[in-house]
Write a protein that holds these residues in place. Structure first.
Motif, PDB file in Angstrom:
ATOM      1  N   GLU A 150      36.671  42.422  30.873  1.00  0.00           N
ATOM      2  CA  GLU A 150      37.596  41.317  31.187  1.00  0.00           C
ATOM      3  C   GLU A 150      37.289  40.085  30.336  1.00  0.00           C
ATOM      4  O   GLU A 150      38.192  39.399  29.862  1.00  0.00           O
ATOM      5  N   LYS A 163      31.900  48.007  31.738  1.00  0.00           N
ATOM      6  CA  LYS A 163      32.247  47.889  33.154  1.00  0.00           C
ATOM      7  C   LYS A 163      31.250  47.047  33.942  1.00  0.00           C
ATOM      8  O   LYS A 163      31.451  46.792  35.122  1.00  0.00           O
ATOM      9  N   SER A 164      30.165  46.623  33.292  1.00  0.00           N
ATOM     10  CA  SER A 164      29.161  45.847  34.027  1.00  0.00           C
ATOM     11  C   SER A 164      29.654  44.433  34.305  1.00  0.00           C
ATOM     12  O   SER A 164      30.528  43.921  33.618  1.00  0.00           O
ATOM     13  N   ASN A 165      29.031  43.825  35.291  1.00  0.00           N
ATOM     14  CA  ASN A 165      29.308  42.438  35.619  1.00  0.00           C
ATOM     15  C   ASN A 165      28.577  41.555  34.604  1.00  0.00           C
ATOM     16  O   ASN A 165      27.391  41.741  34.375  1.00  0.00           O
ATOM     17  N   PHE A 176      42.226  32.631  34.315  1.00  0.00           N
ATOM     18  CA  PHE A 176      40.967  33.350  34.102  1.00  0.00           C
ATOM     19  C   PHE A 176      40.091  32.614  33.098  1.00  0.00           C
ATOM     20  O   PHE A 176      38.936  32.319  33.370  1.00  0.00           O
ATOM     21  N   SER A 195      39.687  38.377  27.459  1.00  0.00           N
ATOM     22  CA  SER A 195      40.147  36.992  27.569  1.00  0.00           C
ATOM     23  C   SER A 195      40.146  36.304  26.207  1.00  0.00           C
ATOM     24  O   SER A 195      40.779  35.269  26.029  1.00  0.00           O
ATOM     25  N   GLU A 208      25.183  40.057  35.292  1.00  0.00           N
ATOM     26  CA  GLU A 208      24.015  40.914  35.465  1.00  0.00           C
ATOM     27  C   GLU A 208      23.397  41.360  34.139  1.00  0.00           C
ATOM     28  O   GLU A 208      22.510  42.197  34.120  1.00  0.00           O
ATOM     29  N   PHE A 220      30.218  33.865  37.483  1.00  0.00           N
ATOM     30  CA  PHE A 220      31.589  34.351  37.501  1.00  0.00           C
ATOM     31  C   PHE A 220      31.647  35.865  37.656  1.00  0.00           C
ATOM     32  O   PHE A 220      30.982  36.588  36.937  1.00  0.00           O
ATOM     33  N   PRO A 221      32.436  36.353  38.607  1.00  0.00           N
ATOM     34  CA  PRO A 221      32.445  37.789  38.892  1.00  0.00           C
ATOM     35  C   PRO A 221      33.360  38.578  37.961  1.00  0.00           C
ATOM     36  O   PRO A 221      34.312  39.184  38.411  1.00  0.00           O
ATOM     37  N   ALA A 222      33.100  38.550  36.658  1.00  0.00           N
ATOM     38  CA  ALA A 222      33.979  39.281  35.750  1.00  0.00           C
ATOM     39  C   ALA A 222      33.235  40.417  35.079  1.00  0.00           C
ATOM     40  O   ALA A 222      32.029  40.341  34.876  1.00  0.00           O
ATOM     41  N   SER A 223      33.964  41.472  34.734  1.00  0.00           N
ATOM     42  CA  SER A 223      33.350  42.550  33.976  1.00  0.00           C
ATOM     43  C   SER A 223      33.339  42.158  32.506  1.00  0.00           C
ATOM     44  O   SER A 223      34.101  41.306  32.056  1.00  0.00           O
ATOM     45  N   THR A 235      37.352  41.456  42.603  1.00  0.00           N
ATOM     46  CA  THR A 235      37.080  40.311  43.469  1.00  0.00           C
ATOM     47  C   THR A 235      38.366  39.864  44.158  1.00  0.00           C
ATOM     48  O   THR A 235      38.376  39.603  45.364  1.00  0.00           O
ATOM     49  N   ALA A 286      31.885  42.992  44.375  1.00  0.00           N
ATOM     50  CA  ALA A 286      32.834  43.261  43.284  1.00  0.00           C
ATOM     51  C   ALA A 286      32.125  43.351  41.943  1.00  0.00           C
ATOM     52  O   ALA A 286      31.130  42.692  41.702  1.00  0.00           O
ATOM     53  N   LYS A 287      32.668  44.215  41.077  1.00  0.00           N
ATOM     54  CA  LYS A 287      32.107  44.379  39.740  1.00  0.00           C
ATOM     55  C   LYS A 287      32.971  43.706  38.681  1.00  0.00           C
ATOM     56  O   LYS A 287      32.565  43.559  37.541  1.00  0.00           O
ATOM     57  N   SER A 288      34.199  43.366  39.047  1.00  0.00           N
ATOM     58  CA  SER A 288      35.071  42.718  38.072  1.00  0.00           C
ATOM     59  C   SER A 288      35.884  41.649  38.776  1.00  0.00           C
ATOM     60  O   SER A 288      35.861  41.549  40.001  1.00  0.00           O
ATOM     61  N   PHE A 289      36.609  40.867  37.994  1.00  0.00           N
ATOM     62  CA  PHE A 289      37.387  39.782  38.580  1.00  0.00           C
ATOM     63  C   PHE A 289      38.560  40.331  39.385  1.00  0.00           C
ATOM     64  O   PHE A 289      38.854  39.857  40.474  1.00  0.00           O
ATOM     65  N   LYS A 290      39.206  41.357  38.848  1.00  0.00           N
ATOM     66  CA  LYS A 290      40.332  41.961  39.560  1.00  0.00           C
ATOM     67  C   LYS A 290      39.867  42.533  40.899  1.00  0.00           C
ATOM     68  O   LYS A 290      40.546  42.414  41.915  1.00  0.00           O
TER      69      LYS A 290
END
Ligand SMILES: Nc1ncnc2c1ncn2[C@@H]1O[C@H](COP(=O)(O)OP(=O)(O)OP(=O)(O)O)[C@@H](O)[C@H]1O
Ligand SMILES: [Mg+2]
Lengths: 255, 284
Positions: free
Chosen positions: A99, A137-139, B163, A103, A142, A93-96, B227, B221-225
């Motif tokens: 984020e 701020k990292s993914n 999300f 959630s 990773e 999942f591409p979230a920081s 992306t 992308a580094k975050s969902f937003k």
């Protein structure tokens, strides 16, 4: 009815297929307790927690959360949860990190209310608690497994729940952070009155910190304070898990 | 294209519709990709074709419905297909993905029967399959506009629920998120967006517009937003360049739009490669 009861499990049994995974389990957790739930692999600990969270339904018996039958319980923001495998989340999942932690506030906010800057602040504070703020701020994908686990712990803390349920949360976390984590739990429990239910295999450490212990192997084998447990055990602390298992076998013979 | 744009209504329709779907298709596409539902987009686009075919058949066989709008029929079928997929998924609990080939092949099978009965293998059908710069009517453009607004509004309202559902379904349930309900709403939106996009990109390539820009965005992308932002950006670039070149080459825009999206994907992959090589060289 007991105002103090946060969790009440009444004669609950559950089976996945044929075998009972949880059988006639009967116990409760009062407000302010720190309960350690211990037992060998496959003894039904995770199953019991899933039952308490309403993720699966008991075949027999009933469960109450905050004095409400699970069916009618709506106040999920009172409950924080860290599941056993950090792979329960979608790892690609591409979230920081930020984020993900934010959630954790979804249950507190409810529908049609939005995450704002003050919530980001809360998330950063939760990250500070687990010493992960520099990774905000990292993914998430990773990070290392242990780092991900710490982020998920932060996510469970951010909504300031009054009951925190943790299923082997320290697996994969290095020693320094495990110690810090236990200290944090003790602080949350003592200073903030948060009720804790924690599954672990680390009997020595949990005996030191918990106010109550439950040993289970499908059924409950012991429920009491660490002092009672140590007495029962001939005043010997019990650092070795194998020894514990002997103890459980012993109890099985006796019962 | 610019002077044509001012002169011809059909070009305005195509361009506006293109810009709208370049926005919503990748927007929903992000959630589709991260929830590993890409094949649902394919199944729904094929069932849309069935709707189009049914409409062509009715037009032919039943007198009096000449200005039937096939796009509405396509939307109806797409939405019905979405409902059906969800039903099948709960029937085959342990084989949830089985719902997709059932609907996909059932849809094409029925579609082929309808098309043959209507003698409908003609240019009309061709433009539904691969998109067209000339096929979007003014009223369809307005429909797509309304759908776009609805989708953006609902994604905005349910952003945090979508999300958590996408990131950690178990945790979403423990957070009291009404997962089934939101998932159902989401699938309905996907069905509507697919039927809208079909007019410009074509049935066979709709799912590409939903997934390729996301595939590119995921690389960097580094975050969902981020992306979401990058997916929409790449989607818009693909649609604009695709429409422009399709108009000048007089070919269906589906092909040019998707080829642009593929090119962007290749570029992002190369970008990542070069970036990591560079980082290794400087020893970071
Ligand atoms: N999803 C499932 N389907 C079928 N059986 C299951 C499932 N999950 C657990 N079980 C079975 O139920 C029993 C209890 O499993 P559970 O996961 O609750 O154990 P646990 O005490 O949490 O073990 P561990 O210490 O390894 O985490 C085991 O015998 C296991 O095989
Ligand atoms: Mg377990």
């Amino acid at each position: 009815m007991n105002e103090q009861q946060v969790v009440e499990v009444k004669n609950v049994s559950f089976k996945y297929e044929k075998e009972w995974a949880v059988e006639q389990v009967d116990f409760s957790i009062d407000k302010g307790q720190f309960l350690g739930l211990v037992g060998p692999n496959g003894s039904g600990k995770t199953t019991l927690v899933n039952l308490i969270l309403g993720l699966i339904k008991p075949n027999k018996g009933s469960i109450q959360l905050f004095n409400q039958p699970l069916k009618h319980f709506k106040d999920w923001r009172e409950i924080g949860y860290v599941s056993q495998t950090s792979n329960s989340f979608n790892s690609g999942f591409p979230a920081s990190v930020l984020e993900v932690v934010r959630s954790g506030l979804v249950s507190r906010l409810g529908m049609f209310r939005f995450l704002k800057r003050e919530h980001t602040q809360k998330a950063l504070e939760a990250l500070k608690i687990v010493e992960m703020e520099e990774f905000a701020k990292s993914n998430i994908g990773e990070l290392s497994g242990g780092q991900q686990q710490r982020v998920l712990i932060a996510r469970s803390l951010v909504s300031a729940p009054s009951l925190l349920i943790l299923d082997e949360p320290t697996v994969g976390i290095d020693e320094k952070h495990v110690t810090a984590f236990y200290e944090l739990l003790a602080r949350l429990n003592k200073n903030h009155g948060i009720t804790l239910l924690m599954i672990t295999h680390d009997i020595a450490t949990i005996t030191e910190h918990a106010t109550h212990l439950v040993f289970m192997n499908r059924t409950i084998r012991f429920h009491g304070t660490p002092e009672e447990y140590n007495q029962y055990n001939g005043n010997e602390p019990n650092p070795i898990y194998g020894h514990m298992q002997q103890q459980l076998n012993h109890m099985e013979v006796m019962s | 294209m610019l002077e044509g744009f001012l002169k011809y209504e059909f070009l305005q329709n195509a361009a506006v519709t293109g810009i709208l779907i370049g926005l919503v298709a990748p927007l929903l596409g992000v959630f589709i990709v991260v929830r590993r539902l890409s094949l649902i987009a394919d199944a729904l686009s094929h069932i849309t074709l069935t709707g189009i075919a049914a409409s062509l058949l009715l037009e032919k066989k039943v007198t009096g419905i000449n200005d039937w709008n096939p796009v509405f029929m396509g939307m109806t079928f797409s939405v019905l297909g979405a409902v059906l997929i969800e039903r099948l998924r709960s029937v085959y609990k342990n084989y949830e993905e089985l719902a997709i080939p059932i609907i996909l092949s059932g849809g094409i099978g029925l579609g082929v029967v309808f098309i043959s009965l209507a003698d409908g293998f003609n240019t009309d059908l061709f433009s539904y399959l691969f998109g067209s710069v000339a096929a979007v009517s003014r009223s369809n453009m307005w429909t797509v506009l309304i759908i776009t607004f609805t989708v953006i509004l609902l994604v905005f309202l349910f952003y945090k629920e979508l999300f958590v559902l996408s990131f950690d379904e178990e945790n979403a349930r423990v957070s009291g998120v009404k997962g089934h309900w939101i998932h159902f709403l989401f699938i309905l939106l996907v069905a509507l967006v697919i039927a809208s996009s079909m007019q410009v990109v074509g049935i066979l390539l709709v799912s590409a517009l939903m997934t390729l820009p996301v595939a590119s965005a995921l690389r960097i992308a580094k975050s969902f937003k981020q992306t979401i932002g990058l997916s929409v950006l790449f989607g818009e670039i693909s649609v604009l360049i695709g429409l422009f070149s399709a108009y000048h080459l007089s070919i269906p825009p589906g092909g040019t739009i998707v080829m642009t999206a593929v090119l962007i994907l290749i570029l992002t992959m190369a970008y990542k490669k070069i970036n990591t090589l560079f980082l290794i060289k400087v020893g970071v």
